[in-house]
Structures are given as structure tokens and as C-alpha cells.
Motif scaffolding. Structure first.
Motif, PDB file in Angstrom:
ATOM      1  N   HIS A   1       7.324   7.923  14.293  1.00 24.43           N
ATOM      2  CA  HIS A   1       8.308   8.310  13.273  1.00 24.43           C
ATOM      3  C   HIS A   1       7.852   9.526  12.465  1.00 24.43           C
ATOM      4  N   PHE A   2       6.685  10.061  12.754  1.00 26.01           N
ATOM      5  CA  PHE A   2       6.078  11.123  11.945  1.00 26.01           C
ATOM      6  C   PHE A   2       6.861  12.433  12.024  1.00 26.01           C
ATOM      7  N   ILE A   3       7.081  13.049  10.851  1.00 27.52           N
ATOM      8  CA  ILE A   3       7.676  14.392  10.771  1.00 27.52           C
ATOM      9  C   ILE A   3       6.658  15.361  10.185  1.00 27.52           C
ATOM     10  N   ASP A   4       6.210  15.114   8.956  1.00 30.10           N
ATOM     11  CA  ASP A   4       5.153  15.922   8.346  1.00 30.10           C
ATOM     12  C   ASP A   4       4.558  15.168   7.166  1.00 30.10           C
ATOM     13  N   SER A   5       3.539  15.768   6.544  1.00 25.34           N
ATOM     14  CA  SER A   5       2.884  15.104   5.415  1.00 25.34           C
ATOM     15  C   SER A   5       2.407  16.129   4.406  1.00 25.34           C
ATOM     16  N   ASN A   6       2.160  15.647   3.188  1.00 23.95           N
ATOM     17  CA  ASN A   6       1.593  16.452   2.113  1.00 23.95           C
ATOM     18  C   ASN A   6       0.420  15.664   1.546  1.00 23.95           C
ATOM     19  N   ILE A   7      -0.791  16.036   1.954  1.00 20.67           N
ATOM     20  CA  ILE A   7      -1.972  15.265   1.585  1.00 20.67           C
ATOM     21  C   ILE A   7      -2.163  15.236   0.072  1.00 20.67           C
ATOM     22  N   GLU A   8      -1.988  16.389  -0.585  1.00 20.39           N
ATOM     23  CA  GLU A   8      -2.218  16.467  -2.027  1.00 20.39           C
ATOM     24  C   GLU A   8      -1.293  15.545  -2.812  1.00 20.39           C
ATOM     25  N   GLU A   9      -0.066  15.397  -2.338  1.00 21.29           N
ATOM     26  CA  GLU A   9       0.900  14.537  -3.025  1.00 21.29           C
ATOM     27  C   GLU A   9       0.908  13.115  -2.475  1.00 21.29           C
ATOM     28  N   SER A  10       0.067  12.858  -1.470  1.00 19.28           N
ATOM     29  CA  SER A  10      -0.047  11.530  -0.848  1.00 19.28           C
ATOM     30  C   SER A  10       1.280  11.044  -0.277  1.00 19.28           C
ATOM     31  N   THR A  11       2.049  11.960   0.321  1.00 19.03           N
ATOM     32  CA  THR A  11       3.359  11.600   0.873  1.00 19.03           C
ATOM     33  C   THR A  11       3.475  11.990   2.345  1.00 19.03           C
ATOM     34  N   MET A  12       4.275  11.230   3.067  1.00 14.38           N
ATOM     35  CA  MET A  12       4.549  11.504   4.474  1.00 14.38           C
ATOM     36  C   MET A  12       6.048  11.348   4.720  1.00 14.38           C
TER      37      MET A  12
ATOM     38  N   THR B   1       0.800  -1.226   0.000  1.00 15.43           N
ATOM     39  CA  THR B   1       0.000   0.000   0.000  1.00 15.43           C
ATOM     40  C   THR B   1       0.833   1.277   0.000  1.00 15.43           C
ATOM     41  N   LYS B   2       2.170   1.146   0.093  1.00 11.29           N
ATOM     42  CA  LYS B   2       3.048   2.328   0.111  1.00 11.29           C
ATOM     43  C   LYS B   2       4.378   2.014  -0.560  1.00 11.29           C
ATOM     44  N   ASP B   3       4.971   3.035  -1.189  1.00  8.15           N
ATOM     45  CA  ASP B   3       6.338   2.950  -1.672  1.00  8.15           C
ATOM     46  C   ASP B   3       7.226   3.767  -0.741  1.00  8.15           C
ATOM     47  N   VAL B   4       8.463   3.307  -0.539  1.00 10.86           N
ATOM     48  CA  VAL B   4       9.361   3.923   0.440  1.00 10.86           C
ATOM     49  C   VAL B   4      10.592   4.481  -0.276  1.00 10.86           C
ATOM     50  N   TYR B   5      10.902   5.750   0.029  1.00 13.17           N
ATOM     51  CA  TYR B   5      12.052   6.422  -0.576  1.00 13.17           C
ATOM     52  C   TYR B   5      12.987   6.935   0.521  1.00 13.17           C
ATOM     53  N   LYS B   6      14.287   6.826   0.289  1.00 18.25           N
ATOM     54  CA  LYS B   6      15.284   7.376   1.217  1.00 18.25           C
ATOM     55  C   LYS B   6      15.654   8.775   0.726  1.00 18.25           C
ATOM     56  N   LEU B   7      15.512   9.766   1.600  1.00 18.29           N
ATOM     57  CA  LEU B   7      15.829  11.144   1.260  1.00 18.29           C
ATOM     58  C   LEU B   7      17.302  11.433   1.501  1.00 18.29           C
ATOM     59  N   ASP B   8      17.805  12.469   0.867  1.00 23.16           N
ATOM     60  CA  ASP B   8      19.225  12.802   0.962  1.00 23.16           C
ATOM     61  C   ASP B   8      19.650  13.155   2.380  1.00 23.16           C
ATOM     62  N   ASN B   9      18.719  13.676   3.201  1.00 22.05           N
ATOM     63  CA  ASN B   9      19.070  14.075   4.567  1.00 22.05           C
ATOM     64  C   ASN B   9      18.967  12.929   5.572  1.00 22.05           C
ATOM     65  N   GLY B  10      18.647  11.714   5.074  1.00 21.33           N
ATOM     66  CA  GLY B  10      18.558  10.551   5.962  1.00 21.33           C
ATOM     67  C   GLY B  10      17.142  10.205   6.389  1.00 21.33           C
ATOM     68  N   ASP B  11      16.196  11.140   6.193  1.00 21.04           N
ATOM     69  CA  ASP B  11      14.801  10.832   6.505  1.00 21.04           C
ATOM     70  C   ASP B  11      14.221   9.924   5.422  1.00 21.04           C
ATOM     71  N   VAL B  12      12.973   9.536   5.614  1.00 22.45           N
ATOM     72  CA  VAL B  12      12.314   8.606   4.693  1.00 22.45           C
ATOM     73  C   VAL B  12      11.003   9.224   4.213  1.00 22.45           C
ATOM     74  N   LEU B  13      10.682   9.013   2.941  1.00 23.24           N
ATOM     75  CA  LEU B  13       9.430   9.491   2.362  1.00 23.24           C
ATOM     76  C   LEU B  13       8.547   8.293   2.035  1.00 23.24           C
ATOM     77  N   LEU B  14       7.318   8.306   2.522  1.00 25.89           N
ATOM     78  CA  LEU B  14       6.344   7.260   2.228  1.00 25.89           C
ATOM     79  C   LEU B  14       5.335   7.795   1.227  1.00 25.89           C
TER      80      LEU B  14
END
Length: 227
Positions: A72-83, A9-22
């Protein structure tokens, strides 16, 4: 940004700063076109399910942060469906922790000779191993410790957090006339501090909620919660 994992149900990306994008998808778990939060396969695709799941997840994670419950929550962007979340290490190859208030789903299938459907349960917590090939088998506290997946002390922390979070979600839903029957949570260790934290999501896709004895589908649940 690098794609590191493609989940159901989700794809996982590693960000350059070490955080993760779902990236939340419109796929939901189930079988033969029927939604089931306990299923190991993607059963159907519901347009808007990703944004609805993220909206609910953001709502609950922000409230848990106010209560100083570690996530683990930092922030989210509802329109882009990312956290955006903190990096976390899962226990072993992944565990799921279920808190049950009613006897339904796999609990009823396993123990139906000893209980009736919908029978009240006292925030019963059980842990299962994420293993599709073996149907996500339940595992005991002692087995987790013996297999070096989770210490007995960590298990107690996991159980306490699960009941605390689940009770909060149950009470919040009750203000809308909704009844939580069960909920599936995931935890991990903060990659920087090693603290046990809630990860993944809290949405209609990982809980069973009823209103006046009728099951509420994930998208309908989101609409009722924010009405």
C-alpha cells in the motif's frame, strides 16, 4: 484530512484525494514496560520509536516495490513521522500473519511441550485474528473460509506473499549480521483493484531480531540496520 482511527502505534487519517495518511507514534507494544511485538497492549513509550519504525518501513517497502511485491506504500516523510498509503480493506475485522524462523514468543508458550526455545522453524506461517479481548487467537485456513473472512485461494496467496516477504527481510538483515526469528505482517485488499497487498509496516516493532544470540530492541535494530 480526517482522523478515522487511533491505533496502538499509529493514527490513521483519510486524505481528501482518497489516500490514507499514517502517523507513527512513539508507543510500542508490550507489557509492564517490556517490549513484545506479539502483545495486545501498549507497554511503553520510547522517544524516537515512531521515526525509527517509519525509516525501517520506508526502507523495506521501497525495496519490495522494486521487486514488484504489491504493497500500500506511496511515500513517506520521516521528519513528520508520516506515511501516505493506498486505501485498503482489511480481512474481516483484521488479521495478523506471522512467519516464524525460530520457536519463541507465543509459539513457544503454546507448543513448549514439543519444542525448545530457539528451535529452528521452516518459515512457518500462522494467521491470527486481531481481537484483543480474545488474545488474538490463531485461525486455520478452513475456518477462515467457513467464516467468509478469506477464501482458501486467498489464503494460499497470503501464505506465499508472507514467506516471500519474510525471507527477503531475513536475508537483508543477515547482511548486517542480524538474525530474524519471527515477523508479524498485515495484509488487505486494495480498495480500488481488490488485489491482496501488504499493509501497515515492517519495522523493529513487529519483528524479533537477534545478534550473536542477544535480542535487539527496536531502536537499536534501526541503528544497526543503517550503520
Amino acid at each position: 484530512m480526517n482522523l478515522t482511527y487511533q491505533g496502538k502505534t499509529k493514527d490513521v487519517y483519510k486524505l481528501d484525494n482518497g489516500d490514507v495518511l499514517l502517523k507513527f507514534k512513539d508507543d510500542v507494544t508490550g507489557e509492564n514496560g517490556v517490549f513484545d511485538p506479539g502483545a495486545n497492549t501498549v507497554g511503553l513509550t520510547i522517544e524516537g520509536a515512531g521515526k525509527a519504525g517509519l525509516r525501517m518501513t520506508t526502507y523495506f517497502f521501497e525495496k519490495l516495490m522494486e521487486k514488484e511485491i504489491p504493497t500500500h506504500f506511496i511515500d513517506s516523510n520521516i521528519e513528520e513521522s508520516t506515511m501516505t498509503v493506498k486505501e485498503a480493506k482489511v480481512f474481516g475485522k483484521g488479521l495478523e500473519v506471522i512467519c516464524r524462523f525460530k520457536a519463541v514468543g507465543s509459539f513457544l508458550r503454546r507448543y513448549g511441550a514439543y519444542c525448545e526455545e530457539g528451535q529452528p522453524l521452516d518459515a512457518f506461517v500462522e494467521v491470527t485474528i486481531k481481537d484483543d479481548d480474545r488474545q488474538d487467537p490463531p485461525i486455520s485456513k478452513q475456518a477462515l473460509s467457513m467464516l467468509s473472512i478469506l477464501s482458501e485461494e486467498e489464503y494460499e496467496t497470503l501464505q506465499t506473499l508472507t514467506q516471500q516477504i519474510s525471507q527477503f527481510v531475513k536475508e537483508d538483515l543477515a547482511t548486517k549480521g542480524l538474525e530474524l526469528y519471527d515477523i508479524k505482517l498485515e495484509f488487505g485488499r486494495d480498495a480500488k483493484t481488490n488485489e491482496i497487498i501488504l499493509i501497515d509496516e515492517i519495522s523493529g516493532g513487529n519483528m524479533r531480531v537477534y545478534k550473536d544470540g542477544q535480542y535487539i530492541e527496536p531502536l537499536a535494530l534501526e541503528a544497526l540496520l543503517f550503520s
